[in-house]
Structures are given as structure tokens and as C-alpha cells.
Motif scaffolding. Structure first.
Motif, PDB file in Angstrom:
ATOM      1  N   ASP A   1       1.752  10.416   1.987  1.00 31.22           N
ATOM      2  CA  ASP A   1       3.165  10.694   1.743  1.00 31.22           C
ATOM      3  C   ASP A   1       3.293  11.321   0.362  1.00 31.22           C
ATOM      4  OD1 ASP A   1       5.978   9.803   0.648  1.00 31.22           O
ATOM      5  OD2 ASP A   1       6.098   9.655   2.832  1.00 31.22           O
TER       6      ASP A   1
ATOM      7  N   GLN B   1      -4.777  10.034  11.479  1.00 33.77           N
ATOM      8  CA  GLN B   1      -3.933   8.922  11.900  1.00 33.77           C
ATOM      9  C   GLN B   1      -3.231   9.193  13.225  1.00 33.77           C
ATOM     10  OE1 GLN B   1      -5.346   6.564   9.776  1.00 33.77           O
ATOM     11  NE2 GLN B   1      -3.358   5.640  10.122  1.00 33.77           N
TER      12      GLN B   1
ATOM     13  N   GLU C   1       5.100   6.666  11.978  1.00 34.01           N
ATOM     14  CA  GLU C   1       4.166   5.786  11.273  1.00 34.01           C
ATOM     15  C   GLU C   1       3.215   5.050  12.215  1.00 34.01           C
ATOM     16  OE1 GLU C   1       7.503   5.528  10.884  1.00 34.01           O
ATOM     17  OE2 GLU C   1       7.681   6.682   9.010  1.00 34.01           O
ATOM     18  N   HIS C   2       3.461   5.102  13.514  1.00 36.12           N
ATOM     19  CA  HIS C   2       2.668   4.300  14.444  1.00 36.12           C
ATOM     20  C   HIS C   2       2.179   5.145  15.612  1.00 36.12           C
ATOM     21  CE1 HIS C   2       3.833   0.410  12.628  1.00 36.12           C
ATOM     22  NE2 HIS C   2       4.989   1.019  12.403  1.00 36.12           N
TER      23      HIS C   2
ATOM     24  N   ASN D   1      -1.572   2.978  12.164  1.00 32.14           N
ATOM     25  CA  ASN D   1      -0.289   2.960  11.467  1.00 32.14           C
ATOM     26  C   ASN D   1      -0.444   3.414  10.034  1.00 32.14           C
ATOM     27  OD1 ASN D   1      -0.492   0.483   9.565  1.00 32.14           O
ATOM     28  ND2 ASN D   1      -1.171  -0.332  11.533  1.00 32.14           N
ATOM     29  N   SER D   2       0.629   3.918   9.486  1.00 35.14           N
ATOM     30  CA  SER D   2       0.719   4.324   8.091  1.00 35.14           C
ATOM     31  C   SER D   2       2.060   3.834   7.570  1.00 35.14           C
ATOM     32  CB  SER D   2       0.606   5.841   7.967  1.00 35.14           C
ATOM     33  OG  SER D   2       0.690   6.247   6.616  1.00 35.14           O
ATOM     34  N   LEU D   3       2.029   2.838   6.690  1.00 36.90           N
ATOM     35  CA  LEU D   3       3.241   2.164   6.258  1.00 36.90           C
ATOM     36  C   LEU D   3       3.454   2.339   4.759  1.00 36.90           C
ATOM     37  CD1 LEU D   3       2.662  -1.181   8.229  1.00 36.90           C
ATOM     38  CD2 LEU D   3       3.902   0.853   8.987  1.00 36.90           C
TER      39      LEU D   3
ATOM     40  N   ASN E   1      -2.450   1.752   5.314  1.00 40.05           N
ATOM     41  CA  ASN E   1      -2.905   2.411   6.532  1.00 40.05           C
ATOM     42  C   ASN E   1      -3.919   1.517   7.226  1.00 40.05           C
ATOM     43  OD1 ASN E   1      -2.025   5.537   6.175  1.00 40.05           O
ATOM     44  ND2 ASN E   1      -2.567   4.648   4.195  1.00 40.05           N
TER      45      ASN E   1
END
Length: 813
Positions: free
Chosen positions: A51, A73, A521-522, A583-585, A591
């Protein structure tokens, strides 16, 4: 006969190994619980989406695991990827260093070699490097499949990234591989002229030098046309970790010269062609083993005793014929033509060859008890054509692949110590096995977006493999080598096999998956894939010893049909079901990837051996290989990997603390394993090179720092890798490796403009001794078809690298 003290030594080793295995079980349970809890909250792969608000995260990486550019991802596959910069930060030197980073992966230097690779993924692989056995894990250089494991242990230099794909592959590219694939992607050329020099010095006299250049011969013009040249040359040298106490050679040393040269031409923005050539010359001394059994030579007066050596990297191996040498080279051309906005055509054509000469001293003694001089000579030509489609809702690939390969393995088995017992002057079993492969296949894989968040994929591959063998096995009852290795020109005394045969194997392997992205994100997915590894002929088969398999009253000595059936083995198959969550949170700060898999492994190819009594005197004076499809197995497990940016701007702008983690768990058990006696021995058979738990943990701190008046970033890191109890063979052996932890650390600085890099790395800082391969001709288990060869009791080990510390400086011009 084997001495009583040899058995006592063996039993003592087995007791220690078994006790280590039992005491490690409680630690495994605690480790798994801890790692699972942490990774679910802060896991991730090594390469992640970034991000814009999170400067501490790694750069977003694009991979081509599905033959199109995608963020790691977003790819609904179990894949790990590592950029060249990340591998530099980790101090990775060759492909075996990838093993620690990737869950459920084994990448090791094959026994008694320097550059032959043993690869296993999720319990599937191939340990024997001789011709006739197909790899279970595919190794690729820039989309070119390496058909043989010799010279496949690639040094890491001038690399863009390394991708590790777990599970069956084949509907998207290249050769079908049943266990997974490792893709080595070299750095692409660009429009900026540059030259780099990287120098490394370290313990054991390590001196590495790598030079690279990028030269735009014609700058990119308005139509997208360009012409670029580039390449790299690398010299890697290191003294041995030990010594050969007999001939004065170094043991485990390194002396490699390698290079690549690339010409990249773009006619316009729609058409380009890239031609690459590479070569490797390995002039390292032979890597001989550490003997675990003492031996007393009673053939000389006074008798000489050889105790077990204190240094596990020392050896008393007396064989040095032929001299160790590896030469590998290849050339490839990749052409791409974007026909329209939707269609792209791609063609990959390649030729490669390599030759290895090696003296393998199984017994690791000055005596000639089990000495095996060997030659490997491999050639391959491959052609791959792809049609790629990228539409609004439909995307995918269709392709054709062709492989024409030949692998020649020639070796002696010199058993001169056995000869007096047989009233012979000498004993040498000679084998020449020339195995050719002609394979063609068509494949396709397409993805359709049902909605903006749900997509389905389906693919398949049809393969036809034609395998041919020209096999000659003979015996000489006079001392010395065969004529192929400089011995006197003489006719063999016994012919054990003189066989020319061929067989064709066909298969259709499907794949299907469904992917759901509930938010950017998922990514969640479920997939099914089938893998296939072709059948072949055992390259050590004693065809003339075949029984009457077709019931016509004639045994193999006079029946060619019995010989072919005796030496042939069938394909193996695997069906793998997988579910995953990526996921990437937190804006890219957290991640994680999770994959759960279940595989049914059928018709597993099981190499074995039987004793052969060539002169019918009741004594088996040699052996022959007999590979069967004797096993079925079930494998299931999980894979987690992750990255968490634990803190940013802690003390000054740009400071960051991050934690990287991977965990693999696999339960691999045989459901059926038919031994030579015809009984099911699945209760004692085990999976080789497949630890039930693999883990990696790395803590890294980075902050801006000025050095020599230049702005830059400093990084300090420490990491641990873990592998649980590992079997070396399909049966319990004193060579099995108990659980092992390895500790690495690194310190580095990179200038803000990227033109200067400094680093210091320490690997295996606790100096752990751990077994990676070996020879066991002591553990006699008739059910597995093993035969004890040699009178001294062969129990020989090869170890992973000891503690190493090295520093690197890299400068760009």
C-alpha cells in the motif's frame, strides 16, 4: 563378513537416532501450536502487495505462475516468490538456501556431488540422479525445463526472482511435474546502461566475484523498438570444510566459473525476441562422504584400523578416477508477438547439454571395497508454443510442448575386497544406461469471471511420453576398472543385461478451481489438480535375471519379453485437493497466506535392488535395480507464510521493524507398500526427505543511515529455520537426521541511489552438524529389496554446511 564391532556401532547410532525422534515429538506439538496462532494474525509470504501509505512493506511483486502477470497475493495457487534483492538480504548463495524459506520443500545437494540437485515438495520428488528416473519437481531457468538434476543446483546471481510452486503443475506451461516447480528467473534488461561488480570474502577462504552489465545498443524509439545486450560472469571459490586424508584433496570445496549472455531485441511494441546463453564449469574437488563405521583391514600385515574421523567433513576416500568435473551449457530464444489487445503468441525454444565425471567412493576408505567411478552425459531440446488470451471476463492459455532428451549414465562398481571370497582376482560390475525421452503434450487453462468477485478456472493436459533404453550390464572377474574408465581392453566375463527396449505412456491430467475475492484485501480459493510422472525402465536392471513373468516356460536369460517387463515400471499419479486464503490487511502492514492440501498418491515408483548370483555359486556378488509401482500413499498438511510490519517510525522517520514467518506441516503415510516378498510393509515404510514440520522465522529492523557521506538505509536481521526428524530413505536408517535448528544473521547498508551495497552475513552460527544425504548398505531389510554391498559395511554421510561468515560489497557504475 561384517564384523561384530560394526553391528555394535550401527546399533548404538540407531538407538541415539530413535531416542532423538521420540523426544522431539512434544516439541513439535508446541511449535505447531505457537506458529499457527501467530501466523494467522500476522503471517504472509516473502513477497507482498504494498500500500502506498506503508513504506516499510516490501515492493509489490508481479509473478507469472499462471503465465500472466499477477500480484502474488492475487494468485490462487500455493506459490512463494523471492526477489533478487530479498535473496541478497538473506545471504542466499544457491538454490539450497531456498529450502529454509519455503514450507514443505527440500532442496539439497545430492550425495557425493557438488552441483546435482535433490528436490522434494510435499513429499514428492526423486533422489536418484541416474538416467531413467524422471524428476518429481521441475526446475526451470527462464521458462526452460531442466530434464536432468546434474548442474541444476544453480548459484544465485543476477537473478530477478525465484518462484516455488507447490503441487502438481502442467496445465499452464512446460513439462508436467507431479510435485511442484522451482522457477529461476534471471534479471531482465532495461534501457539504462549500467555495470555492477559484487565481491564477497569470507571464512574457509571464500572469494566470490560477480560482474554484470546492461548495455542498450539501440535506445527505445517511438514505435517501441530497441536492442539491448547484457550478461553476467561469476567466479565462486571456497576452500574445503574438510580434507581427504588419503590423496590430499580438499573436501566440500568450491571452484565454479559461470556466466550468462543475453541479447534482447524489440522490433516494435508488439514483437520482441530474447536470446540467452549460459554456461557453468565446476572444477571443485570430489565431495566424498564421512564414514560412520570403524574398519580394520586384515589384508595387510600388520593390520590397519581406520577409526571414525572426528571431523565430519574429513574423509579417507581413496578413489579419484575419473577426476571430478561438471560442464553445463544452454541456449534459448523466447519470442513474443502481441497480435491484438486480446491475443499474444509466445514461443520458447532451447537446447542444453551437460557432462559430469565423478569418482564416488561409497565406503570412504583407501581400500577398493565399493568404488564407483561415474559419467553422466545429458542432452535436451525443447520447444514450447503458447497462445495467451486476455479478455474482459475470460483469460487463459493454450499451448504445445515438445521435449527430445537423452541421458547417458556410465559407471563401474568395483568390489575388489569381495573378489577373494569368490575365488576371483577382482570384481567389477559395469553399467551403461542410455535413456532417451521423446515427449509431446498439449495443454490449456482458462479463467472466467462469473462476477466481479467470483471466478472459475479449468484446465487440462494431454501427454504422450516415449521412453527408450539401451542398457548394458557386464561383469569383469579381473582387477581394475572397465575399459570405459581406463582399464585394460578386455571382454566381460559375464553379461547381466544387453537390452534395447521402448515404451509409450499417455495421460490426461485435469485441473479446476474456484476463486472468491470478497474484497481487495482477501482472496479465497479451492482447487483440484492431478499430476503425472511417466514410466520408464530401471537404468540398473539386471534383465537377464528376470523370472518367467509371462508364463511361457522361459526365464529372462532367453526371453526378451520377460526382460522388458522386469525392467519396466509404470507411471505414477497424484490427485491433490487444496483450499487457500490470502490476505493483505492494515494497508499492507499484515499479509498472510494459508493453504490446506490433501493428496492421494498412487502407483508410486519405488526404486529397489536385488542381489544377483551371476555364476550360480550361491553368493550374490553384485546387485541390480528393480523399480516397481509398489506403493500408494495419503498426504495432507498445511502451509502458512507471512510478513508483519510490527512498527514504523519508532525513533526516526523511516524506522521499521518487521517479522517474516513460514510454517509447513505434512502428514505423509503409505497406505500400501508391497515389498520384495509380496507382503504389505506400509507399517514400516516411511517418506524420505519429508520432515513433518518445516519453519522459518526472521526479525528485521531497518532505519535510514548515512555512510561515507551518502544517504542510505541500514538493515539488521536474525533468523531461525527448523526441520523436524527427516528420513533419508523409505526405511528407518542410522543416517536419519533428528530435528535441527539453524541460526542465521545479517547486517547490511544500501545507498539511497542503490549504487552501493554493503553486507555481512553469518550462516549456521551455532555450527550445527546435520545430515543431508548418505549411503546405507548396512541396514538389511529384505522386504525392501536392499542388498548389503561391500565387506566393510557402508554407512556414509554427507552434511550441510558448517558455520560461515562472509561480507559483500556491491558497486554500480
Amino acid at each position: 563378513m561384517r564384523k561384530k564391532q560394526d553391528y555394535s556401532r550401527w546399533e548404538a547410532i540407531m538407538a541415539v537416532r530413535n531416542q532423538s525422534f521420540k523426544t522431539s515429538m512434544a516439541r513439535k506439538t508446541a511449535l505447531l501450536a505457537f506458529c499457527s496462532t501467530f501466523s494467522l494474525s500476522a503471517g504472509g509470504t516473502v513477497v507482498y502487495a504494498q500500500d502506498e501509505a506503508s513504506d516499510a512493506s516490501s515492493d509489490r511483486i508481479v509473478v507469472t505462475a499462471r503465465r500472466r502477470e499477477e500480484s502474488l497475493q492475487d494468485v490462487p495457487l500455493a506459490v512463494s516468490a523471492y526477489t533478487g534483492d530479498q535473496l541478497d538480504e538473506l545471504g542466499a548463495q544457491d538454490l539450497t538456501d531456498i529450502e529454509a524459506l519455503s514450507p514443505n520443500v527440500t532442496l539439497e545437494t545430492s550425495r557425493a556431488t557438488n552441483t546435482t540437485l535433490t528436490a522434494f515438495i510435499r513429499g514428492v520428488g526423486q533422489q536418484d540422479p541416474v538416467s531413467g528416473f524422471e524428476a518429481g519437481v521441475g526446475i526451470y531457468i527462464d521458462d526452460v525445463y531442466l530434464n536432468r538434476p546434474q548442474a541444476a543446483l544453480l548459484d544465485i546471481y543476477d537473478v530477478e526472482r525465484v518462484e516455488v510452486l507447490r503441487g502438481p503443475q502442467g496445465t499452464l506451461y512446460g513439462r508436467n511435474t507431479i510435485g511442484g516447480a522451482v522457477k529461476y528467473v534471471t534479471r531482465r534488461l532495461d534501457d539504462e546502461p549500467e555495470a555492477r561488480l559484487r565481491l564477497t570474502g569470507g571464512t574457509y577462504g571464500q572469494i566470490d566475484a560477480v560482474g554484470t552489465f546492461n548495455l542498450p545498443l539501440m535506445p527505445e524509439n517511438a514505435s517501441g523498438g530497441y536492442l539491448r545486450a547484457g550478461g553476467a560472469i561469476a567466479y565462486m571459490r571456497r576452500n574445503g570444510f574438510g580434507d581427504n586424508l588419503v590423496n590430499g584433496l580438499e573436501n566440500y570445496n568450491k571452484d565454479i566459473l559461470a556466466g550468462r549472455l543475453t541479447l534482447d531485441w524489440g522490433l516494435n511494441d508488439a514483437f520482441s525476441i530474447r536470446v540467452t546463453g549460459d554456461w557453468t564449469e565446476d572444477n571443485s574437488d570430489p565431495r566424498q562422504g564421512h564414514r560412520l563405521l570403524p574398519y580394520t583391514d586384515l589384508t595387510v600385515m600388520p593390520a590397519v584400523t581406520y577409526p571414525v574421523l572426528d571431523n565430519v567433513f574429513d574423509t579417507r576416500a581413496g578413489l579419484n578416477t575419473p577426476e571430478q568435473s561438471v560442464v553445463a551449457r544452454g541456449v534459448s530464444a523466447t519470442a513474443e508477438w502481441q497480435v491484438s489487445d486480446e491475443f499474444t503468441l509466445k514461443n520458447i525454444i532451447s537446447y542444453r547439454d551437460d557432462e559430469t565425471t565423478t569418482p564416488i567412493d561409497f565406503d570412504s576408505l583407501p581400500i577398493v571395497d565399493l568404488d564407483v567411478p561415474g559419467i553422466y552425459d545429458n542432452k535436451q531440446f525443447s520447444e514450447e508454443f503458447q497462445i495467451l488470451y486476455e479478455g474482459d471476463r475470460l483469460s487463459g492459455i493454450a499451448g504445445f510442448y515438445y521435449l527430445d532428451a537423452e541421458g547417458l549414465t556410465v559407471f563401474d562398481v568395483v568390489l575388489d575386497e569381495t573378489a577373494p571370497l569368490l575365488m576371483l582376482a577382482g570384481l567389477n560390475a559395469f553399467t551403461s544406461s542410455d535413456v532417451s525421452t521423446k515427449s509431446w503434450s498439449v495443454f490449456g487453462d482458462f479463467t472466467f469471471d462469473l462476477t466481479d468477485t467470483v471466478s472459475i478456472s479449468a484446465g487440462g493436459r494431454y501427454t504422450e511420453d516415449e521412453r527408450s533404453i539401451s542398457l548394458l550390464r557386464t561383469q569383469y572377474f579381473t582387477p581394475g576398472f572397465s575399459p570405459s574408465f581406463g582399464g585394460p581392453d578386455r571382454a566381460p566375463d559375464v553379461v547381466l543385461a544387453d537390452l534395447d527396449a521402448s515404451a509409450t505412456f499417455t495421460d490426461f491430467s485435469p485441473r479446476a478451481s474456484i476463486t472468491w475475492e470478497p474484497s481487495p484485501e482477501h482472496t479465497l480459493y479451492a482447487s483440484y489438480s492431478q499430476g503425472f510422472k511417466g514410466g520408464s525402465f530401471d537404468p540398473r536392471c539386471g534383465a537377464n535375471a528376470a523370472p518367467d513373468l509371462d508364463g511361457d516356460g522361459m526365464a529372462g536369460a532367453v526371453d526378451i519379453d520377460d526382460q522388458i517387463a522386469f525392467c519396466r515400471f509404470e507411471p505414477e499419479n497424484i490427485n491433490t485437493y487444496e483450499v487457500g486464503w490470502k490476505n493483505s490487511l492494515g494497508g499492507g502492514r499484515f499479509n498472510s497466506n494459508l493453504a490446506l492440501f490433501y493428496s492421494g498418491y498412487k502407483d508410486v515408483q519405488v526404486p529397489g535392488s536385488i542381489g544377483i548370483d551371476a555364476d550360480m555359486d550361491g553368493i550374490a556378488e553384485t546387485f541390480a535395480g528393480v523399480t516397481t509401482n509398489a506403493a500408494e500413499a495419503t498426504l495432507y498438511g498445511l502451509e502458512l507464510d507471512g510478513l508483519a510490519v510490527l512498527a514504523e517510525d519508532m525513533a526516526a522517520a523511516g524506522d521499521s521493524l518487521s517479522y517474516q514467518f513460514t510454517l509447513g506441516y505434512i502428514n505423509a503415510e503409505f497406505d500400501e507398500y508391497t515389498g520384495r516378498t509380496g507382503t504389505d510393509i506400509s507399517d514400516v515404510a516411511v517418506f524420505q526427505n519429508t520432515p513433518s514440520i518445516t519453519a522459518f522465522s526472521r526479525l528485521s529492523y531497518q532505519r535510514p543511515a548515512s555512510l561515507f557521506g551518502k544517504d542510505g538505509d541500514a538493515n539488521v536481521s536474525t533468523s531461525f529455520s527448523y526441520r523436524s526428524f527427516t528420513n533419508q530413505f523409505n526405511y528407518a536408517s542410522p543416517l536419519d537426521q533428528p530435528e535441527v535448528w539453524l541460526w542465521n544473521a545479517g547486517l547490511g547498508w544500501t545507498a539511497a541511489d542503490g549504487k552501493v551495497k554493503l553486507s555481512v552475513h553469518g550462516k549456521n552460527l551455532l555450527n550445527k552438524e546435520y545430515v543431508v544425504a548418505g549411503y546405507d548398505f548396512v541396514t538389511t531389510l529384505p522386504e525392501f529389496g536392499n542388498s548389503a554391498l561391500g565387506l566393510s559395511g557402508v554407512l556414509t554421510t554427507f552434511y550441510g554446511n558448517p558455520r560461515q561468515v562472509f561480507g559483500t560489497i556491491e558497486v554500480a557504475f
